[in-house]
Design a protein around this motif. Structure first.
Motif, mmCIF file in Angstrom:
data_model
loop_
_atom_site.group_PDB
_atom_site.id
_atom_site.type_symbol
_atom_site.label_atom_id
_atom_site.label_comp_id
_atom_site.label_asym_id
_atom_site.label_seq_id
_atom_site.Cartn_x
_atom_site.Cartn_y
_atom_site.Cartn_z
ATOM 1 N N ARG A 113 -52.302 -7.077 18.022
ATOM 2 C CA ARG A 113 -52.707 -8.470 18.229
ATOM 3 C C ARG A 113 -52.073 -9.368 17.169
ATOM 4 N NH1 ARG A 113 -58.496 -11.233 17.644
ATOM 5 N NH2 ARG A 113 -58.348 -12.750 19.303
ATOM 6 N N VAL A 114 -52.101 -8.930 15.927
ATOM 7 C CA VAL A 114 -51.499 -9.691 14.840
ATOM 8 C C VAL A 114 -49.997 -9.840 15.078
ATOM 9 C CG1 VAL A 114 -51.002 -9.688 12.364
ATOM 10 C CG2 VAL A 114 -53.251 -8.975 13.175
ATOM 11 N N GLY A 115 -49.351 -8.739 15.451
ATOM 12 C CA GLY A 115 -47.914 -8.781 15.693
ATOM 13 C C GLY A 115 -47.546 -9.707 16.830
ATOM 14 N N HIS A 116 -48.342 -9.709 17.876
ATOM 15 C CA HIS A 116 -48.094 -10.615 19.006
ATOM 16 C C HIS A 116 -48.175 -12.068 18.550
ATOM 17 C CE1 HIS A 116 -48.187 -12.127 23.124
ATOM 18 N NE2 HIS A 116 -49.128 -12.940 22.694
ATOM 19 N N ALA A 117 -49.248 -12.423 17.844
ATOM 20 C CA ALA A 117 -49.430 -13.805 17.393
ATOM 21 C C ALA A 117 -48.340 -14.210 16.403
ATOM 22 C CB ALA A 117 -50.810 -13.972 16.759
ATOM 23 N N THR A 118 -48.003 -13.326 15.496
ATOM 24 C CA THR A 118 -46.983 -13.629 14.495
ATOM 25 C C THR A 118 -45.621 -13.827 15.140
ATOM 26 O OG1 THR A 118 -48.190 -12.356 12.840
ATOM 27 C CG2 THR A 118 -45.864 -12.780 12.394
ATOM 28 N N THR A 119 -45.242 -12.933 16.036
ATOM 29 C CA THR A 119 -43.948 -13.033 16.700
ATOM 30 C C THR A 119 -43.878 -14.298 17.549
ATOM 31 O OG1 THR A 119 -43.713 -10.646 16.701
ATOM 32 C CG2 THR A 119 -42.337 -11.859 18.257
ATOM 33 N N ALA A 120 -44.961 -14.610 18.245
ATOM 34 C CA ALA A 120 -44.985 -15.838 19.045
ATOM 35 C C ALA A 120 -44.777 -17.066 18.162
ATOM 36 C CB ALA A 120 -46.305 -15.938 19.809
ATOM 37 N N ALA A 121 -45.428 -17.091 17.003
ATOM 38 C CA ALA A 121 -45.287 -18.230 16.095
ATOM 39 C C ALA A 121 -43.868 -18.333 15.546
ATOM 40 C CB ALA A 121 -46.286 -18.106 14.944
ATOM 41 N N VAL A 122 -43.315 -17.209 15.118
ATOM 42 C CA VAL A 122 -41.951 -17.212 14.576
ATOM 43 C C VAL A 122 -40.948 -17.682 15.635
ATOM 44 C CG1 VAL A 122 -40.103 -15.684 13.758
ATOM 45 C CG2 VAL A 122 -42.390 -15.510 12.778
ATOM 46 N N ASN A 123 -41.235 -17.369 16.907
ATOM 47 C CA ASN A 123 -40.338 -17.764 17.993
ATOM 48 C C ASN A 123 -40.638 -19.154 18.538
ATOM 49 O OD1 ASN A 123 -38.675 -15.496 18.008
ATOM 50 N ND2 ASN A 123 -40.198 -14.340 19.161
ATOM 51 N N GLY A 124 -41.529 -19.909 17.871
ATOM 52 C CA GLY A 124 -41.742 -21.307 18.216
ATOM 53 C C GLY A 124 -42.839 -21.609 19.212
ATOM 54 N N ALA A 125 -43.666 -20.627 19.575
ATOM 55 C CA ALA A 125 -44.770 -20.908 20.494
ATOM 56 C C ALA A 125 -45.786 -21.812 19.801
ATOM 57 C CB ALA A 125 -45.440 -19.613 20.940
ATOM 58 N N SER A 126 -46.394 -22.708 20.561
ATOM 59 C CA SER A 126 -47.382 -23.616 19.985
ATOM 60 C C SER A 126 -48.666 -22.851 19.657
ATOM 61 C CB SER A 126 -47.696 -24.754 20.962
ATOM 62 O OG SER A 126 -48.453 -24.260 22.057
ATOM 63 N N ILE A 127 -49.392 -23.385 18.694
ATOM 64 C CA ILE A 127 -50.651 -22.763 18.281
ATOM 65 C C ILE A 127 -51.630 -22.717 19.450
ATOM 66 C CG2 ILE A 127 -51.632 -24.900 17.370
ATOM 67 C CD1 ILE A 127 -52.172 -21.462 15.832
ATOM 68 N N ASP A 128 -51.611 -23.737 20.305
ATOM 69 C CA ASP A 128 -52.522 -23.752 21.458
ATOM 70 C C ASP A 128 -52.218 -22.612 22.422
ATOM 71 O OD1 ASP A 128 -53.696 -26.023 20.421
ATOM 72 O OD2 ASP A 128 -52.539 -27.399 21.661
ATOM 73 N N GLN A 133 -53.693 -17.154 24.482
ATOM 74 C CA GLN A 133 -53.368 -15.764 24.806
ATOM 75 C C GLN A 133 -54.211 -14.777 24.004
ATOM 76 O OE1 GLN A 133 -51.071 -14.801 27.238
ATOM 77 N NE2 GLN A 133 -51.924 -12.786 26.939
ATOM 78 N N THR A 134 -54.391 -15.056 22.721
ATOM 79 C CA THR A 134 -55.151 -14.126 21.877
ATOM 80 C C THR A 134 -56.656 -14.369 21.962
ATOM 81 O OG1 THR A 134 -54.989 -15.579 19.932
ATOM 82 C CG2 THR A 134 -53.260 -13.898 20.213
ATOM 83 N N ARG A 135 -57.037 -15.469 22.602
ATOM 84 C CA ARG A 135 -58.431 -15.873 22.766
ATOM 85 C C ARG A 135 -59.115 -16.132 21.426
ATOM 86 N NH1 ARG A 135 -61.356 -12.010 25.584
ATOM 87 N NH2 ARG A 135 -59.897 -10.464 24.882
ATOM 88 N N HIS A 136 -58.365 -16.705 20.489
ATOM 89 C CA HIS A 136 -58.954 -17.138 19.220
ATOM 90 C C HIS A 136 -59.679 -18.461 19.446
ATOM 91 C CE1 HIS A 136 -56.330 -14.328 16.949
ATOM 92 N NE2 HIS A 136 -57.316 -14.410 16.086
ATOM 93 N N ARG A 137 -60.915 -18.511 19.069
ATOM 94 C CA ARG A 137 -61.662 -19.775 19.129
ATOM 95 C C ARG A 137 -61.485 -20.555 17.833
ATOM 96 N NH1 ARG A 137 -67.277 -17.870 21.990
ATOM 97 N NH2 ARG A 137 -66.321 -17.312 23.971
ATOM 98 N N ASP A 138 -61.345 -19.831 16.734
ATOM 99 C CA ASP A 138 -61.203 -20.455 15.421
ATOM 100 C C ASP A 138 -59.720 -20.525 15.081
ATOM 101 O OD1 ASP A 138 -61.191 -21.234 12.774
ATOM 102 O OD2 ASP A 138 -62.536 -19.654 12.080
ATOM 103 N N LEU A 139 -59.137 -21.718 15.199
ATOM 104 C CA LEU A 139 -57.712 -21.865 14.919
ATOM 105 C C LEU A 139 -57.400 -21.636 13.441
ATOM 106 C CD1 LEU A 139 -56.731 -24.900 17.166
ATOM 107 C CD2 LEU A 139 -56.595 -22.452 17.650
#
Length: 162
Positions: A113-128, A133-139
């Motif tokens: 889960r951490v790797g998915h979120a980290t890779t998405a961020a590094v590749n420019g995906a928006s925080i929203d 996708q990760t179903r984080h309620r607390d940004l």
């Protein structure tokens, strides 16, 4: 999805769509009333990393019929009909990390889960989009524990010729 949610999935939790699969999460630690949620899994761009292609390959070898989506693989690498246990994904991730030469580096099922979120961020995906996708309620948790460490590595002095 959290590893415990993955191990609880049944075949009937899959809803096929032309662009991927919707997976129904019937209950999670943030959904104790079991209202459920749908999580989308899109087709990948590359055959070797396409999650739908991998899912289809798994479904071709897993015991046929209704039952757990992900089952144990025990004797001679053949899957049986038993549902994965709660630690099975973490154990598998740890074993694969050792085989890949990452012995001594702490990994777990949560690392996926951490790797998915980290890779998405590094590749420019928006925080929203990442939070959806990760179903984080607390940004704040998503930013401070998943994405900020990746941004810190992206802005190191490695390109300064030191």
């Amino acid at each position: 999805m959290r590893p415990s949610e993955i191990s609880a999935l049944d075949v009937e939790d899959l809803l096929r769509k032309p662009t991927g699969v919707l997976i129904r999460i019937r209950r999670s630690k943030t959904d104790p009333d079991a209202q459920g949620q749908l999580v989308g899994i899109a087709r990948g761009e590359h055959p070797i990393t396409d999650p739908i292609r991998v899912l289809d390959a798994w479904l071709a070898v897993r015991p046929a019929g209704v039952g757990p989506l992900f089952t144990c693989v025990r004797h001679h690498d053949h899957p049986d009909a038993d549902r994965l246990g709660p630690r099975a994904i973490s154990k598998t991730v740890q074993e694969r990390a050792i085989v890949a030469g990452f012995d001594g580096i702490p990994v777990s099922g949560h690392s996926l889960r951490v790797g998915h979120a980290t890779t998405a961020a590094v590749n420019g995906a928006s925080i929203d989009r990442i939070a959806a996708q990760t179903r984080h309620r607390d940004l704040g948790t998503l930013l401070n524990h998943y994405i900020r460490p990746a941004e810190a590595m992206a802005t190191t002095s490695r390109d300064l010729g030191l």
